[in-house]
Design a protein around this motif. Structure first.
Motif, PDB file in Angstrom:
ATOM      1  N   SER A  84       0.833  -1.203   0.000  1.00 19.14           N
ATOM      2  CA  SER A  84       0.000   0.000   0.000  1.00 19.14           C
ATOM      3  C   SER A  84       0.870   1.257   0.000  1.00 19.14           C
ATOM      4  N   GLU A  85       2.010   1.220   0.705  1.00 19.71           N
ATOM      5  CA  GLU A  85       2.900   2.379   0.737  1.00 19.71           C
ATOM      6  C   GLU A  85       3.501   2.643  -0.640  1.00 19.71           C
ATOM      7  N   LEU A  86       3.923   1.585  -1.318  1.00 18.18           N
ATOM      8  CA  LEU A  86       4.507   1.734  -2.641  1.00 18.18           C
ATOM      9  C   LEU A  86       3.462   2.190  -3.646  1.00 18.18           C
ATOM     10  N   LEU A  87       2.267   1.652  -3.549  1.00 14.57           N
ATOM     11  CA  LEU A  87       1.182   2.049  -4.440  1.00 14.57           C
ATOM     12  C   LEU A  87       0.859   3.531  -4.252  1.00 14.57           C
ATOM     13  N   ALA A  88       0.856   3.988  -3.013  1.00  8.75           N
ATOM     14  CA  ALA A  88       0.606   5.404  -2.726  1.00  8.75           C
ATOM     15  C   ALA A  88       1.722   6.269  -3.324  1.00  8.75           C
ATOM     16  N   ALA A  89       2.986   5.829  -3.229  1.00 10.52           N
ATOM     17  CA  ALA A  89       4.102   6.584  -3.790  1.00 10.52           C
ATOM     18  C   ALA A  89       4.003   6.662  -5.312  1.00 10.52           C
ATOM     19  N   ILE A  90       3.614   5.577  -5.954  1.00 10.72           N
ATOM     20  CA  ILE A  90       3.476   5.564  -7.415  1.00 10.72           C
ATOM     21  C   ILE A  90       2.330   6.485  -7.831  1.00 10.72           C
ATOM     22  N   CYS A  91       1.216   6.412  -7.112  1.00  6.52           N
ATOM     23  CA  CYS A  91       0.080   7.292  -7.415  1.00  6.52           C
ATOM     24  C   CYS A  91       0.487   8.757  -7.267  1.00  6.52           C
ATOM     25  N   HIS A  92       1.225   9.069  -6.202  1.00  6.92           N
ATOM     26  CA  HIS A  92       1.688  10.443  -5.982  1.00  6.92           C
ATOM     27  C   HIS A  92       2.581  10.886  -7.143  1.00  6.92           C
ATOM     28  N   ALA A  93       3.465  10.005  -7.595  1.00  6.52           N
ATOM     29  CA  ALA A  93       4.344  10.320  -8.716  1.00  6.52           C
ATOM     30  C   ALA A  93       3.551  10.561 -10.002  1.00  6.52           C
ATOM     31  N   LEU A  94       2.411   9.909 -10.126  1.00 10.76           N
ATOM     32  CA  LEU A  94       1.548  10.074 -11.296  1.00 10.76           C
ATOM     33  C   LEU A  94       0.556  11.224 -11.138  1.00 10.76           C
ATOM     34  N   GLY A  95       0.546  11.845  -9.955  1.00 10.41           N
ATOM     35  CA  GLY A  95      -0.393  12.935  -9.713  1.00 10.41           C
ATOM     36  C   GLY A  95      -1.824  12.458  -9.555  1.00 10.41           C
ATOM     37  N   ALA A  96      -1.972  11.250  -9.088  1.00  7.14           N
ATOM     38  CA  ALA A  96      -3.307  10.657  -8.918  1.00  7.14           C
ATOM     39  C   ALA A  96      -3.524  10.322  -7.447  1.00  7.14           C
ATOM     40  N   ARG A  97      -4.753  10.305  -7.047  1.00  9.19           N
ATOM     41  CA  ARG A  97      -5.081   9.880  -5.685  1.00  9.19           C
ATOM     42  C   ARG A  97      -5.176   8.368  -5.647  1.00  9.19           C
ATOM     43  N   LEU A  98      -4.711   7.802  -4.544  1.00  7.17           N
ATOM     44  CA  LEU A  98      -4.788   6.352  -4.363  1.00  7.17           C
ATOM     45  C   LEU A  98      -6.236   5.892  -4.452  1.00  7.17           C
ATOM     46  N   SER A  99      -7.146   6.674  -3.871  1.00  9.94           N
ATOM     47  CA  SER A  99      -8.565   6.293  -3.900  1.00  9.94           C
ATOM     48  C   SER A  99      -9.104   6.243  -5.320  1.00  9.94           C
ATOM     49  N   GLU A 100      -8.635   7.140  -6.207  1.00 12.34           N
ATOM     50  CA  GLU A 100      -9.072   7.129  -7.604  1.00 12.34           C
ATOM     51  C   GLU A 100      -8.648   5.838  -8.298  1.00 12.34           C
ATOM     52  N   LEU A 101      -7.386   5.470  -8.078  1.00 15.79           N
ATOM     53  CA  LEU A 101      -6.869   4.253  -8.702  1.00 15.79           C
ATOM     54  C   LEU A 101      -7.618   3.025  -8.193  1.00 15.79           C
ATOM     55  N   LEU A 102      -7.799   2.943  -6.885  1.00 14.42           N
ATOM     56  CA  LEU A 102      -8.491   1.788  -6.311  1.00 14.42           C
ATOM     57  C   LEU A 102      -9.954   1.744  -6.739  1.00 14.42           C
ATOM     58  N   ARG A 103     -10.573   2.897  -6.904  1.00  9.52           N
ATOM     59  CA  ARG A 103     -11.955   2.933  -7.391  1.00  9.52           C
ATOM     60  C   ARG A 103     -12.021   2.426  -8.830  1.00  9.52           C
ATOM     61  N   GLU A 104     -11.070   2.833  -9.650  1.00 10.22           N
ATOM     62  CA  GLU A 104     -11.017   2.366 -11.037  1.00 10.22           C
ATOM     63  C   GLU A 104     -10.841   0.851 -11.094  1.00 10.22           C
ATOM     64  N   VAL A 105      -9.936   0.339 -10.275  1.00 13.64           N
ATOM     65  CA  VAL A 105      -9.701  -1.106 -10.227  1.00 13.64           C
ATOM     66  C   VAL A 105     -10.954  -1.823  -9.735  1.00 13.64           C
ATOM     67  N   SER A 106     -11.565  -1.284  -8.681  1.00 10.63           N
ATOM     68  CA  SER A 106     -12.778  -1.887  -8.133  1.00 10.63           C
ATOM     69  C   SER A 106     -13.910  -1.895  -9.160  1.00 10.63           C
ATOM     70  N   ASP A 107     -14.076  -0.796  -9.878  1.00  8.24           N
ATOM     71  CA  ASP A 107     -15.124  -0.711 -10.898  1.00  8.24           C
ATOM     72  C   ASP A 107     -14.897  -1.724 -12.022  1.00  8.24           C
ATOM     73  N   THR A 108     -13.650  -1.906 -12.399  1.00  6.29           N
ATOM     74  CA  THR A 108     -13.335  -2.867 -13.462  1.00  6.29           C
ATOM     75  C   THR A 108     -13.669  -4.290 -13.029  1.00  6.29           C
ATOM     76  N   VAL A 109     -13.281  -4.648 -11.813  1.00  6.06           N
ATOM     77  CA  VAL A 109     -13.566  -5.991 -11.308  1.00  6.06           C
ATOM     78  C   VAL A 109     -15.075  -6.176 -11.118  1.00  6.06           C
TER      79      VAL A 109
END
Length: 150
Positions: free
Chosen positions: A49-74
């Protein structure tokens, strides 16, 4: 079976490529090795989760946005009939599914379309499948409504 790490990796790669950034740029900004970030994007490694948050920050995205996208896809894959089941050589008559086996690769591909959503599943082995889903946007809509994952 759809692996969560593959869907996460595809979502991260889509965001990075959408920004026209290289693996080197994002890995440097996230303070993670280029090789490890590549393995995450390909679904070979599952980030903490820490690494995922760092990658999201580097991409200028919120972790919640990414997880919501993944959740919606599944969730989308779970709602469509015949997506999260083993691929057969022949299409079934009960659902609007097209199935085929590529003779060159030996991989089975299944495609499902329903309510403006197209999903394709490529079965690479009994425990490994790639899921790609796309929502088809109607002409009168102007907002962006495309979901891609694997």
């Amino acid at each position: 079976m759809v692996l969560l790490r593959r869907v996460i990796g595809d979502a991260l790669r889509a965001r990075r490529q959408g920004q026209h950034r290289t693996l080197r740029e994002v890995s440097s900004a996230a303070n993670v090795s280029l090789g490890y970030l590549s393995e995450i994007e390909r679904g070979q490694k599952e980030p903490s989760s820490e690494l995922l948050a760092a990658i999201c920050h580097a991409l200028g995205a919120r972790l919640s946005e990414l997880l919501r996208e993944v959740s919606d896809t599944v969730a989308l894959a779970e709602q469509l009939p015949g997506v999260l089941v083993p691929v057969q050589d022949e299409p079934t008559e009960s659902t609007p599914v097209a199935a085929a086996v590529s003779k060159a690769t030996g991989r089975a591909v299944r495609q499902v379309s329903a309510d403006g959503v197209a999903v394709s599943v490529r079965q690479e082995s009994p425990l490994k499948a790639t899921l790609r889903s796309t929502r088809v946007r109607s002409p009168e809509r102007t907002d962006r409504d495309v979901v891609c994952a694997a």
